[in-house]
Design a protein around this motif. Structure first.
Motif, PDB file in Angstrom:
ATOM      1  N   HIS A 116      -7.655  -1.031   9.624  1.00 21.77           N
ATOM      2  CA  HIS A 116      -6.380  -1.125  10.349  1.00 21.77           C
ATOM      3  C   HIS A 116      -5.209  -1.483   9.441  1.00 21.77           C
ATOM      4  O   HIS A 116      -4.054  -1.275   9.822  1.00 21.77           O
ATOM      5  CB  HIS A 116      -6.496  -2.135  11.483  1.00 21.77           C
ATOM      6  CG  HIS A 116      -7.308  -1.632  12.636  1.00 21.77           C
ATOM      7  ND1 HIS A 116      -6.828  -0.705  13.544  1.00 21.77           N
ATOM      8  CD2 HIS A 116      -8.587  -1.902  13.014  1.00 21.77           C
ATOM      9  CE1 HIS A 116      -7.766  -0.440  14.441  1.00 21.77           C
ATOM     10  NE2 HIS A 116      -8.837  -1.151  14.151  1.00 21.77           N
ATOM     11  N   VAL A 117      -5.488  -2.000   8.242  1.00 25.59           N
ATOM     12  CA  VAL A 117      -4.362  -2.320   7.356  1.00 25.59           C
ATOM     13  C   VAL A 117      -3.668  -1.037   6.908  1.00 25.59           C
ATOM     14  O   VAL A 117      -2.440  -0.982   6.811  1.00 25.59           O
ATOM     15  CB  VAL A 117      -4.824  -3.158   6.139  1.00 25.59           C
ATOM     16  CG1 VAL A 117      -5.707  -2.347   5.193  1.00 25.59           C
ATOM     17  CG2 VAL A 117      -3.617  -3.688   5.374  1.00 25.59           C
ATOM     18  N   GLY A 118      -4.428   0.012   6.651  1.00 27.05           N
ATOM     19  CA  GLY A 118      -3.819   1.296   6.306  1.00 27.05           C
ATOM     20  C   GLY A 118      -2.993   1.843   7.444  1.00 27.05           C
ATOM     21  O   GLY A 118      -1.907   2.402   7.251  1.00 27.05           O
ATOM     22  N   GLU A 124       4.551   1.421   9.654  1.00 22.80           N
ATOM     23  CA  GLU A 124       5.837   0.914   9.182  1.00 22.80           C
ATOM     24  C   GLU A 124       6.651   1.991   8.471  1.00 22.80           C
ATOM     25  O   GLU A 124       7.881   1.993   8.539  1.00 22.80           O
ATOM     26  CB  GLU A 124       5.612  -0.243   8.198  1.00 22.80           C
ATOM     27  CG  GLU A 124       4.966  -1.482   8.799  1.00 22.80           C
ATOM     28  CD  GLU A 124       4.532  -2.463   7.722  1.00 22.80           C
ATOM     29  OE1 GLU A 124       4.838  -2.205   6.528  1.00 22.80           O
ATOM     30  OE2 GLU A 124       3.885  -3.464   8.056  1.00 22.80           O
ATOM     31  N   LEU A 125       5.969   2.920   7.812  1.00 23.48           N
ATOM     32  CA  LEU A 125       6.641   3.853   6.921  1.00 23.48           C
ATOM     33  C   LEU A 125       6.958   5.216   7.547  1.00 23.48           C
ATOM     34  O   LEU A 125       7.948   5.853   7.169  1.00 23.48           O
ATOM     35  CB  LEU A 125       5.788   4.077   5.666  1.00 23.48           C
ATOM     36  CG  LEU A 125       5.518   2.843   4.797  1.00 23.48           C
ATOM     37  CD1 LEU A 125       4.529   3.187   3.686  1.00 23.48           C
ATOM     38  CD2 LEU A 125       6.821   2.319   4.208  1.00 23.48           C
ATOM     39  N   ARG A 288       1.089   1.787   0.486  1.00 23.43           N
ATOM     40  CA  ARG A 288       2.549   1.863   0.460  1.00 23.43           C
ATOM     41  C   ARG A 288       3.038   2.599  -0.795  1.00 23.43           C
ATOM     42  O   ARG A 288       3.940   3.450  -0.724  1.00 23.43           O
ATOM     43  CB  ARG A 288       3.128   0.450   0.527  1.00 23.43           C
ATOM     44  CG  ARG A 288       4.633   0.400   0.740  1.00 23.43           C
ATOM     45  CD  ARG A 288       5.123  -1.005   0.990  1.00 23.43           C
ATOM     46  NE  ARG A 288       4.767  -1.485   2.330  1.00 23.43           N
ATOM     47  CZ  ARG A 288       3.827  -2.383   2.575  1.00 23.43           C
ATOM     48  NH1 ARG A 288       3.140  -2.923   1.582  1.00 23.43           N
ATOM     49  NH2 ARG A 288       3.565  -2.752   3.819  1.00 23.43           N
ATOM     50  N   GLU A 289       2.445   2.269  -1.933  1.00 17.95           N
ATOM     51  CA  GLU A 289       2.857   2.900  -3.186  1.00 17.95           C
ATOM     52  C   GLU A 289       2.531   4.390  -3.201  1.00 17.95           C
ATOM     53  O   GLU A 289       3.343   5.210  -3.662  1.00 17.95           O
ATOM     54  CB  GLU A 289       2.180   2.194  -4.364  1.00 17.95           C
ATOM     55  CG  GLU A 289       2.691   0.789  -4.634  1.00 17.95           C
ATOM     56  CD  GLU A 289       4.154   0.791  -5.017  1.00 17.95           C
ATOM     57  OE1 GLU A 289       4.516   1.468  -5.984  1.00 17.95           O
ATOM     58  OE2 GLU A 289       4.952   0.118  -4.325  1.00 17.95           O
ATOM     59  N   LEU A 290       1.361   4.759  -2.707  1.00 16.80           N
ATOM     60  CA  LEU A 290       1.010   6.180  -2.658  1.00 16.80           C
ATOM     61  C   LEU A 290       1.957   6.943  -1.744  1.00 16.80           C
ATOM     62  O   LEU A 290       2.376   8.062  -2.063  1.00 16.80           O
ATOM     63  CB  LEU A 290      -0.433   6.350  -2.172  1.00 16.80           C
ATOM     64  CG  LEU A 290      -1.549   6.036  -3.171  1.00 16.80           C
ATOM     65  CD1 LEU A 290      -2.917   6.175  -2.504  1.00 16.80           C
ATOM     66  CD2 LEU A 290      -1.478   6.951  -4.396  1.00 16.80           C
ATOM     67  N   PHE A 291       2.298   6.351  -0.611  1.00 19.35           N
ATOM     68  CA  PHE A 291       3.204   7.018   0.330  1.00 19.35           C
ATOM     69  C   PHE A 291       4.552   7.287  -0.332  1.00 19.35           C
ATOM     70  O   PHE A 291       5.069   8.420  -0.284  1.00 19.35           O
ATOM     71  CB  PHE A 291       3.385   6.152   1.580  1.00 19.35           C
ATOM     72  CG  PHE A 291       4.236   6.801   2.644  1.00 19.35           C
ATOM     73  CD1 PHE A 291       3.661   7.647   3.582  1.00 19.35           C
ATOM     74  CD2 PHE A 291       5.601   6.564   2.707  1.00 19.35           C
ATOM     75  CE1 PHE A 291       4.445   8.239   4.567  1.00 19.35           C
ATOM     76  CE2 PHE A 291       6.387   7.154   3.680  1.00 19.35           C
ATOM     77  CZ  PHE A 291       5.810   8.005   4.612  1.00 19.35           C
ATOM     78  N   HIS A 292       5.133   6.277  -0.954  1.00 13.70           N
ATOM     79  CA  HIS A 292       6.437   6.452  -1.595  1.00 13.70           C
ATOM     80  C   HIS A 292       6.352   7.429  -2.773  1.00 13.70           C
ATOM     81  O   HIS A 292       7.268   8.243  -2.989  1.00 13.70           O
ATOM     82  CB  HIS A 292       6.972   5.109  -2.077  1.00 13.70           C
ATOM     83  CG  HIS A 292       7.413   4.200  -0.968  1.00 13.70           C
ATOM     84  ND1 HIS A 292       8.267   4.601   0.033  1.00 13.70           N
ATOM     85  CD2 HIS A 292       7.101   2.893  -0.700  1.00 13.70           C
ATOM     86  CE1 HIS A 292       8.481   3.612   0.870  1.00 13.70           C
ATOM     87  NE2 HIS A 292       7.780   2.563   0.455  1.00 13.70           N
ATOM     88  N   TYR A 293       5.269   7.357  -3.514  1.00 14.90           N
ATOM     89  CA  TYR A 293       5.095   8.233  -4.680  1.00 14.90           C
ATOM     90  C   TYR A 293       5.119   9.704  -4.260  1.00 14.90           C
ATOM     91  O   TYR A 293       5.822  10.522  -4.871  1.00 14.90           O
ATOM     92  CB  TYR A 293       3.782   7.893  -5.373  1.00 14.90           C
ATOM     93  CG  TYR A 293       3.456   8.757  -6.573  1.00 14.90           C
ATOM     94  CD1 TYR A 293       4.113   8.574  -7.789  1.00 14.90           C
ATOM     95  CD2 TYR A 293       2.483   9.744  -6.494  1.00 14.90           C
ATOM     96  CE1 TYR A 293       3.810   9.359  -8.892  1.00 14.90           C
ATOM     97  CE2 TYR A 293       2.165  10.532  -7.587  1.00 14.90           C
ATOM     98  CZ  TYR A 293       2.828  10.340  -8.781  1.00 14.90           C
ATOM     99  OH  TYR A 293       2.528  11.117  -9.865  1.00 14.90           O
ATOM    100  N   LEU A 333      -7.348   7.765  -6.695  1.00 10.23           N
ATOM    101  CA  LEU A 333      -6.058   8.434  -6.805  1.00 10.23           C
ATOM    102  C   LEU A 333      -4.981   7.459  -7.266  1.00 10.23           C
ATOM    103  O   LEU A 333      -4.110   7.815  -8.075  1.00 10.23           O
ATOM    104  CB  LEU A 333      -5.678   9.049  -5.463  1.00 10.23           C
ATOM    105  CG  LEU A 333      -4.455   9.971  -5.444  1.00 10.23           C
ATOM    106  CD1 LEU A 333      -4.645  11.140  -6.406  1.00 10.23           C
ATOM    107  CD2 LEU A 333      -4.208  10.486  -4.023  1.00 10.23           C
ATOM    108  N   TYR A 334      -5.037   6.237  -6.771  1.00  7.40           N
ATOM    109  CA  TYR A 334      -4.065   5.224  -7.193  1.00  7.40           C
ATOM    110  C   TYR A 334      -4.177   4.967  -8.695  1.00  7.40           C
ATOM    111  O   TYR A 334      -3.169   4.886  -9.399  1.00  7.40           O
ATOM    112  CB  TYR A 334      -4.293   3.934  -6.420  1.00  7.40           C
ATOM    113  CG  TYR A 334      -3.301   2.843  -6.751  1.00  7.40           C
ATOM    114  CD1 TYR A 334      -2.066   2.773  -6.109  1.00  7.40           C
ATOM    115  CD2 TYR A 334      -3.582   1.890  -7.735  1.00  7.40           C
ATOM    116  CE1 TYR A 334      -1.147   1.778  -6.415  1.00  7.40           C
ATOM    117  CE2 TYR A 334      -2.665   0.893  -8.047  1.00  7.40           C
ATOM    118  CZ  TYR A 334      -1.460   0.843  -7.385  1.00  7.40           C
ATOM    119  OH  TYR A 334      -0.549  -0.146  -7.701  1.00  7.40           O
TER     120      TYR A 334
END
Length: 346
Positions: A116-118, A124-125, A288-293, A333-334
């Motif tokens: 659920h954290v993902g 949020e994004l 969060r970082e993967l989404f923005h990337y 991937l990260y």
């Protein structure tokens, strides 16, 4: 009469008058020729079982992030336990087991990596928010089979869409948020029966809590052992639902309150426990970082395997890509996107 028609005839003879008959299905979004061997709900079950999203569930978090131990639940084993509970209840109530099984197997196909954290991070994004329930339906309607979807029946899709309770009541009086079939309503309760019991079991195995920590009022009602908890909850659900000739799916007031109390206790002492959350905080940062990337670099998004469907904003496509990842793929991937890689000579 072919095999499917014979099975449909058997349903008419033996299932409850409140069951959803395969022959009475409201059909599919896109008309399709019926199988001569399987009913429409059996066909849906098989489509889900053989799809890629179902196979990826074995490497998605249930409670513990990428557990090393062989006996911790994953999103796949959770799904199978939900299916077992739901089928047991459906058989006892003479409901359509095939419909129940299809909904059970498909209910969590849209779950993100890291549990659920993902989901919270993507919510949020992503413009308009993100919820695994809607994503599960999107998986079967759009994303599977290279954008063609699985073309499931209305009843299976409805059950998938309405299986989640969040932290609300177990039995909703709102007809709009309740599955239209009793089979779908069974899955909704089978889901919480399965996860409250097996998440507690895993938390004890992982030494997050001890069995003695469970409040007495909960353990006295539901039981201390996993098998006892499952047995008591299922029997209560079946017994209460048999009242009034099985026209309603329900629990006793005592059991309803007991399961909700256990769920609240798990949130406080397991799901939000510091020893569990510390790794999930790192996972939230990763998502969060993967989404923005990928939103900032559409070419990299396509290079790493992302797909765009006509009319979809990039943010939705990126959310689809991340939600479909397994824990281990997201971690790999990260590392590839953000950590230095050893130099390789040509």
């Amino acid at each position: 009469m072919d095999i499917r028609e014979s099975l449909e005839d058997s349903e008419r003879q033996f299932l409850s008058s409140h069951a959803c008959l395969s022959s009475k299905s409201s059909g599919r979004v896109y008309p399709a020729k019926k199988c001569t061997i399987r009913t429409v709900f059996q066909h849906d079950r098989d489509r889900i079982l053989h799809c890629k999203a179902f196979r990826r569930l074995k490497y998605k978090t249930q409670v513990f992030l990428s557990p090393v131990g062989d006996h911790y639940r994953t999103r796949l084993t959770h799904t199978l336990e939900v299916s077992q509970v739901a089928r047991t209840v459906s058989r006892a109530l003479r409901l359509n087991e095939d419909l129940t099984e299809a909904i059970s197997l498909g209910h969590d196909l849209g779950h993100t990596p890291f549990g659920h954290v993902g989901e919270r991070v993507l919510n949020e994004l992503v413009p308009g928010g993100f919820h695994h329930v809607q994503q599960s339906l999107r998986v079967v309607d759009v994303l599977e089979k290279e954008g063609k979807g699985l073309n499931l029946t209305y009843e299976v899709r409805d059950g998938i869409l309405k299986h989640s309770k969040g932290q609300g009541g177990l039995l909703t009086p709102d007809v709009h948020s309740r599955a239209k079939t009793l089979e779908g309503q069974v899955v909704r309760l089978a889901d919480i029966i399965a996860y409250t019991s097996h998440d507690l079991d895993d938390a004890i195995r992982g030494h997050v809590i001890e069995a003695a920590d469970i409040p007495n009022d909960i353990s006295n009602l539901i039981g201390l052992r996993h098998s006892c908890r499952i047995d008591r909850m299922i029997k209560d659900l079946i017994g209460q639902s048999m009242i009034e000739d099985g026209s309603q799916i329900r629990l006793s007031r005592e059991m309803d309150e007991g399961i909700r109390a256990l769920r609240s206790w798990l949130f406080e002492h397991v799901y939000r426990a510091e020893s569990v959350q510390s790794e999930f905080n790192k996972a939230a940062h990763l998502v969060r970082e993967l989404f923005h990337y990928f939103c900032d670099d559409p070419d990299a998004f396509l290079q790493y395997g992302g797909r765009r469907f006509p009319g979809d904003p990039l943010e939705i496509s990126v959310a689809d890509f991340i939600a479909g990842m397994t824990d281990r793929f997201a971690l790999s991937l990260y590392r590839e996107c953000f950590l230095p890689q050893p130099w390789k000579s040509i």
